[in-house]
Write an enzyme that holds these catalytic residues in place. Structure first.
Site, PDB file in Angstrom:
ATOM      1  N   LYS A 116      44.492  50.163  23.166  1.00 31.42           N
ATOM      2  CA  LYS A 116      43.625  49.103  22.618  1.00 31.42           C
ATOM      3  C   LYS A 116      42.149  49.470  22.754  1.00 31.42           C
ATOM      4  O   LYS A 116      41.345  49.096  21.912  1.00 31.42           O
ATOM      5  CB  LYS A 116      43.921  47.763  23.296  1.00 31.42           C
ATOM      6  CG  LYS A 116      45.222  47.140  22.823  1.00 31.42           C
ATOM      7  CD  LYS A 116      45.318  45.670  23.223  1.00 31.42           C
ATOM      8  CE  LYS A 116      46.613  45.048  22.743  1.00 31.42           C
ATOM      9  NZ  LYS A 116      46.824  43.704  23.279  1.00 31.42           N
ATOM     10  N   LYS A 199      55.298  52.233  16.678  1.00 35.28           N
ATOM     11  CA  LYS A 199      55.841  50.889  16.878  1.00 35.28           C
ATOM     12  C   LYS A 199      55.402  49.943  15.751  1.00 35.28           C
ATOM     13  O   LYS A 199      54.263  50.040  15.287  1.00 35.28           O
ATOM     14  CB  LYS A 199      55.293  50.372  18.227  1.00 35.28           C
ATOM     15  CG  LYS A 199      55.864  49.048  18.672  1.00 35.28           C
ATOM     16  CD  LYS A 199      55.180  48.550  19.941  1.00 35.28           C
ATOM     17  CE  LYS A 199      53.781  48.016  19.656  1.00 35.28           C
ATOM     18  NZ  LYS A 199      53.246  47.110  20.696  1.00 35.28           N
ATOM     19  N   LYS A 202      51.799  43.877  14.794  1.00 35.31           N
ATOM     20  CA  LYS A 202      51.151  42.879  13.942  1.00 35.31           C
ATOM     21  C   LYS A 202      49.700  43.234  13.668  1.00 35.31           C
ATOM     22  O   LYS A 202      49.077  42.664  12.776  1.00 35.31           O
ATOM     23  CB  LYS A 202      51.283  41.474  14.535  1.00 35.31           C
ATOM     24  CG  LYS A 202      50.814  41.299  15.953  1.00 35.31           C
ATOM     25  CD  LYS A 202      51.224  39.916  16.502  1.00 35.31           C
ATOM     26  CE  LYS A 202      51.292  39.906  18.019  1.00 35.31           C
ATOM     27  NZ  LYS A 202      52.020  38.799  18.575  1.00 35.31           N
TER      28      LYS A 202
HETATM   29  P1  TYM Z   1      53.063  40.421  22.147  1.00 34.33           P
HETATM   30  O1  TYM Z   1      52.579  39.124  21.632  1.00 34.33           O
HETATM   31  O2  TYM Z   1      52.344  41.663  21.763  1.00 34.33           O
HETATM   32  O3  TYM Z   1      54.576  40.636  21.736  1.00 34.33           O
HETATM   33  C1  TYM Z   1      55.537  39.649  22.003  1.00 34.33           C
HETATM   34  C2  TYM Z   1      56.851  40.299  22.393  1.00 34.33           C
HETATM   35  O4  TYM Z   1      57.312  41.145  21.335  1.00 34.33           O
HETATM   36  C3  TYM Z   1      57.658  42.421  21.855  1.00 34.33           C
HETATM   37  N1  TYM Z   1      57.398  43.410  20.796  1.00 34.33           N
HETATM   38  C4  TYM Z   1      58.321  44.215  20.269  1.00 34.33           C
HETATM   39  N2  TYM Z   1      59.639  44.364  20.532  1.00 34.33           N
HETATM   40  C5  TYM Z   1      60.318  45.284  19.807  1.00 34.33           C
HETATM   41  N3  TYM Z   1      59.742  46.044  18.826  1.00 34.33           N
HETATM   42  C6  TYM Z   1      58.428  45.919  18.539  1.00 34.33           C
HETATM   43  N4  TYM Z   1      57.869  46.648  17.575  1.00 34.33           N
HETATM   44  C7  TYM Z   1      57.654  44.969  19.269  1.00 34.33           C
HETATM   45  N5  TYM Z   1      56.352  44.593  19.238  1.00 34.33           N
HETATM   46  C8  TYM Z   1      56.207  43.643  20.185  1.00 34.33           C
HETATM   47  C9  TYM Z   1      56.761  42.611  23.059  1.00 34.33           C
HETATM   48  O5  TYM Z   1      57.303  43.555  23.951  1.00 34.33           O
HETATM   49  C10 TYM Z   1      56.731  41.214  23.640  1.00 34.33           C
HETATM   50  O6  TYM Z   1      57.865  41.000  24.467  1.00 34.33           O
HETATM   51  N6  TYM Z   1      51.601  40.790  26.847  1.00 34.33           N
HETATM   52  C11 TYM Z   1      52.615  40.196  26.010  1.00 34.33           C
HETATM   53  C12 TYM Z   1      52.580  38.673  26.041  1.00 34.33           C
HETATM   54  C13 TYM Z   1      52.679  38.131  27.431  1.00 34.33           C
HETATM   55  C14 TYM Z   1      53.811  38.173  28.273  1.00 34.33           C
HETATM   56  C15 TYM Z   1      53.401  37.543  29.483  1.00 34.33           C
HETATM   57  C16 TYM Z   1      55.103  38.665  28.120  1.00 34.33           C
HETATM   58  C17 TYM Z   1      51.684  37.501  28.110  1.00 34.33           C
HETATM   59  N7  TYM Z   1      52.109  37.139  29.366  1.00 34.33           N
HETATM   60  C18 TYM Z   1      54.277  37.429  30.554  1.00 34.33           C
HETATM   61  C19 TYM Z   1      55.973  38.530  29.203  1.00 34.33           C
HETATM   62  C20 TYM Z   1      55.559  37.922  30.402  1.00 34.33           C
HETATM   63  C21 TYM Z   1      52.373  40.684  24.605  1.00 34.33           C
HETATM   64  O7  TYM Z   1      51.421  41.304  24.315  1.00 34.33           O
HETATM   65  O8  TYM Z   1      53.252  40.311  23.717  1.00 34.33           O
END
Ligand code: TYM
Length: 335
Positions: A116, A199, A202
């Protein structure tokens, strides 16, 4: 939500733009599936989202949309706690304490921080670096035993375990040390449709690289047809076929079919037929979710009420852990 003896589970998704089928397959799909077995707590991670620049009006809109999407994907507010992270101040409060047991080196070597920082070179802020500690606080506040996430969050979960153990060693038993729950196989990391070595994200500049949960039928089918695939014509999972393997994973996630079943189904057929079938399967599965989400978004009062109740229940649990932490570190509580 009635309190039970079940183990706790926590996860969150950022409201930082369109939610992709990668987010769904890697994480959200499991949220509803796990709600019978665990006491589940799910958050819209808006505090995390502002570590990269957000347009304020869009952030507000995305927060409401994500809340509606969670419900449309089957999360039951009678069984789970569903809330917006910034509505529960304990997340920031615990982050501060945890910062004092975290080393800068641990944060600067996080893959996501490095990625990032490279991508947002004009906005490398302290929040971006501290992002994993806020995530650790999210999880530890609820004494979660399990955290369903995609494979890209594995490193953050390892930090969570390290900090929980470190704090417990220094101050005495305080936190549950959680396990990650990552889907087995390729569902853990859905790849970009434009470049299957990367990957699906979004934040990709190319909208053809991802399918969002709100794309319409024609868009979904068009994106699948355009998906970059490999040389050859056989629909088969293989390391040499990252594009087709990724489409097989997506198809499986929405139809429940194993890779072997899909390979058999498309034996003797070419990539073209398969891509259309993937698009149709995704569109068919998303149609009822989209309809339910649209219905919920018309009832803002209901969504606000779910959020309010969720924040109240989450705050109660969070406060319990935070009080324990404050006592352990020696903050004078007036007793
Ligand atoms: P975020 O919003 O980027 O993504 C949400 C969830 O989607 C999963 N993910 C994927 N899984 C499979 N293939 C992909 N291409 C893909 N892209 C995203 C992510 O692994 C995630 O589970 N930091 C986290 C949000 C968060 C969180 C937490 C998660 C904040 N606090 C505490 C667990 C526990 C995040 O950026 O998710």
């Amino acid at each position: 939500m009635p309190e039970t003896e079940k183990k706790k589970l926590f996860s969150a998704v950022q409201p930082s733009g369109a939610v992709t089928v990668g987010n769904y397959i890697g994480a959200i799909k499991n949220f509803a599936a796990l709600q019978g077995e665990y006491d589940c707590i799910y958050a819209v991670a808006d505090l995390h989202a502002i570590t990269v620049r957000q347009e304020p009006a869009a952030l507000r809109r995305n927060t409401l949309e994500l809340m509606a999407l969670f419900l449309a994907c089957g999360i039951d507010p009678q069984k789970c706690i569903l809330f917006v992270q910034s509505h529960v101040p304990a997340h920031c409060e615990l982050t501060w304490v945890l910062n004092t047991v975290t080393y800068p080196g641990e944060l600067s070597r996080m893959t996501q921080f490095k990625d990032k920082s490279a991508k947002h070179a004009d906005n490398v802020n302290m929040g971006l670096m501290d992002y994993p500690v806020l995530m650790v606080a999210d999880i530890l506040l609820y004494q979660a035993a399990l955290v369903p996430v995609g494979a890209d969050q594995k490193q953050h979960l390892e930090l969570t375990r390290d900090l929980a153990v470190r704090f417990n060693n220094r101050y005495g038993e305080t936190f549950t040390v959680p396990d990650a729950y990552i889907p087995s196989g390729s569902g853990a990391k859905i790849m970009s449709l434009a470049d299957p070595t990367r990957k699906m994200s979004k934040s990709d500049e190319n909208p053809n690289a991802y399918i969002t949960m709100s794309d319409d039928r024609d868009t979904i089918i068009r994106k699948c047809k355009r998906a970059v695939t490999d040389s050859g014509s056989e629909v088969r999972v293989s390391e040499e076929k990252p594009g087709i393997s990724n489409l097989i994973a997506i198809y499986g996630a929405f139809t429940g079919k194993t890779a072997a079943e899909t390979e058999r189904e498309f034996e003797g057929k070419g990539y073209g037929d398969f891509k259309i079938a993937v698009g149709e399967a995704v569109a068919d599965a998303l149609a009822p979710v989209q309809a339910e989400k649209a219905r919920l978004l018309k009832d803002k009062a209901y969504l606000n009420e779910i959020m309010r109740q969720g924040a109240e229940n989450a705050a109660r649990l969070a406060r319990r852990t935070l009080s324990k932490v404050y006592r352990k570190v020696g903050f004078y509580r007036g007793e």
